[in-house]
Design a protein around this motif. Structure first.
Motif, short mmCIF file in Angstrom:
data_model
loop_
_atom_site.label_atom_id
_atom_site.label_comp_id
_atom_site.label_asym_id
_atom_site.label_seq_id
_atom_site.Cartn_x
_atom_site.Cartn_y
_atom_site.Cartn_z
N GLU A 31 35.80 87.01 30.42
CA GLU A 31 34.40 86.86 30.04
C GLU A 31 33.99 85.41 29.80
O GLU A 31 32.84 85.14 29.46
N GLY A 32 34.93 84.47 29.95
CA GLY A 32 34.61 83.07 29.75
C GLY A 32 34.33 82.69 28.31
O GLY A 32 33.65 81.71 28.03
N ARG A 33 34.89 83.46 27.37
CA ARG A 33 34.71 83.16 25.94
C ARG A 33 35.85 82.23 25.49
O ARG A 33 36.78 82.63 24.81
N TRP A 34 35.76 80.98 25.91
CA TRP A 34 36.86 80.04 25.72
C TRP A 34 37.11 79.71 24.26
O TRP A 34 38.26 79.49 23.86
N ASP A 35 36.07 79.65 23.43
CA ASP A 35 36.27 79.38 22.00
C ASP A 35 37.04 80.52 21.34
O ASP A 35 37.91 80.29 20.50
N ASP A 36 36.70 81.76 21.71
CA ASP A 36 37.42 82.92 21.16
C ASP A 36 38.88 82.90 21.59
O ASP A 36 39.79 83.17 20.80
N LEU A 37 39.12 82.57 22.85
CA LEU A 37 40.48 82.50 23.36
C LEU A 37 41.26 81.40 22.65
O LEU A 37 42.40 81.61 22.22
N SER A 38 40.64 80.25 22.48
CA SER A 38 41.29 79.12 21.83
C SER A 38 41.76 79.48 20.42
O SER A 38 42.80 79.00 19.96
N ALA A 39 41.01 80.33 19.74
CA ALA A 39 41.38 80.73 18.38
C ALA A 39 42.62 81.62 18.35
O ALA A 39 43.24 81.78 17.30
N CYS A 40 43.03 82.17 19.50
CA CYS A 40 44.18 83.08 19.58
C CYS A 40 45.48 82.38 19.94
O CYS A 40 46.54 83.00 19.92
N VAL A 41 45.41 81.09 20.30
CA VAL A 41 46.60 80.40 20.78
C VAL A 41 46.91 79.17 19.91
O VAL A 41 46.03 78.65 19.23
N THR A 42 48.16 78.73 19.97
CA THR A 42 48.55 77.53 19.23
C THR A 42 47.98 76.28 19.90
O THR A 42 47.58 76.32 21.06
N GLU A 43 47.97 75.20 19.15
CA GLU A 43 47.45 73.94 19.69
C GLU A 43 48.24 73.47 20.91
O GLU A 43 47.68 72.90 21.84
N ASP A 44 49.55 73.74 20.92
CA ASP A 44 50.39 73.32 22.05
C ASP A 44 50.73 74.50 22.97
O ASP A 44 51.74 74.48 23.68
N PHE A 45 49.85 75.49 23.02
CA PHE A 45 50.03 76.67 23.88
C PHE A 45 50.32 76.22 25.31
O PHE A 45 49.73 75.26 25.81
N THR A 46 51.27 76.91 25.97
CA THR A 46 51.62 76.57 27.36
C THR A 46 51.70 77.84 28.19
O THR A 46 52.30 78.83 27.77
N ILE A 47 51.09 77.79 29.37
CA ILE A 47 51.21 78.84 30.38
C ILE A 47 52.08 78.28 31.49
O ILE A 47 51.84 77.17 31.98
N TYR A 48 53.09 79.04 31.89
CA TYR A 48 54.01 78.63 32.95
C TYR A 48 53.75 79.49 34.18
O TYR A 48 53.93 80.70 34.14
N GLU A 49 53.32 78.86 35.27
CA GLU A 49 53.12 79.53 36.56
C GLU A 49 54.23 79.09 37.50
O GLU A 49 54.77 77.98 37.38
N ALA A 50 54.56 79.93 38.48
CA ALA A 50 55.60 79.61 39.45
C ALA A 50 55.29 78.28 40.14
O ALA A 50 54.17 78.08 40.63
N GLY A 51 56.27 77.40 40.20
CA GLY A 51 56.08 76.08 40.78
C GLY A 51 55.71 76.09 42.25
O GLY A 51 55.14 75.12 42.75
#
Length: 131
Positions: free
Chosen positions: A20-40
């Motif tokens: 839904e593009g609610r980036w502020d809401d999403l940001s509140a759910c993750v740590t400051e150093d949150f990392t997503i790992y995608e296949a290289g």
């Protein structure tokens, strides 16, 4: 510490906020150093770090395909990880066919926030060849 079902609800909220593009809401759910790992091997592969990682990654993934769609099949939370199974269906801009992949994602938590998310495609080589 969150229970397994509470962790699953946090991940459900992360997915909903991204769709839904609610980036502020999403940001509140993750740590400051949150990392997503995608296949290289993928055009959007690698480590995406920061509270805005999803906001930067989401258009990179979805923009690679024509008419992409995701369906969350299952989310389960345990003591150490939250796991999700997702069906991603997309049309290759490069070769034209529509195809689906099962994607499993594993996430870990720090306190009540998602710390990282590791994306595991059923066949990353197929995804890379169609991207």
């Amino acid at each position: 510490m969150l229970s397994g079902p509470e962790k699953a609800r946090v991940l459900e909220e992360v997915y909903a906020a991204a769709r839904e593009g609610r980036w502020d809401d999403l940001s509140a759910c993750v740590t400051e150093d949150f990392t997503i790992y995608e296949a290289g091997s993928l055009p959007y592969g690698g480590a995406w770090t920061g509270r805005d990682a999803f906001q930067r990654l989401y258009p990179a993934v979805m923009g690679t395909w024509d008419n992409p769609a995701t369906e969350t099949l299952e989310i389960a939370g345990g003591d150490n990880l939250v796991l999700s199974a997702i069906r991603m269906t997309m049309t290759s801009k490069k070769t034209g066919p529509r195809f689906s992949q099962t994607v499993c994602e594993t996430g870990s938590f720090e306190g009540d926030r998602l710390k990282d998310l590791r994306i595991h495609y059923f066949d990353a080589a197929e995804v890379a060849s169609e991207a």
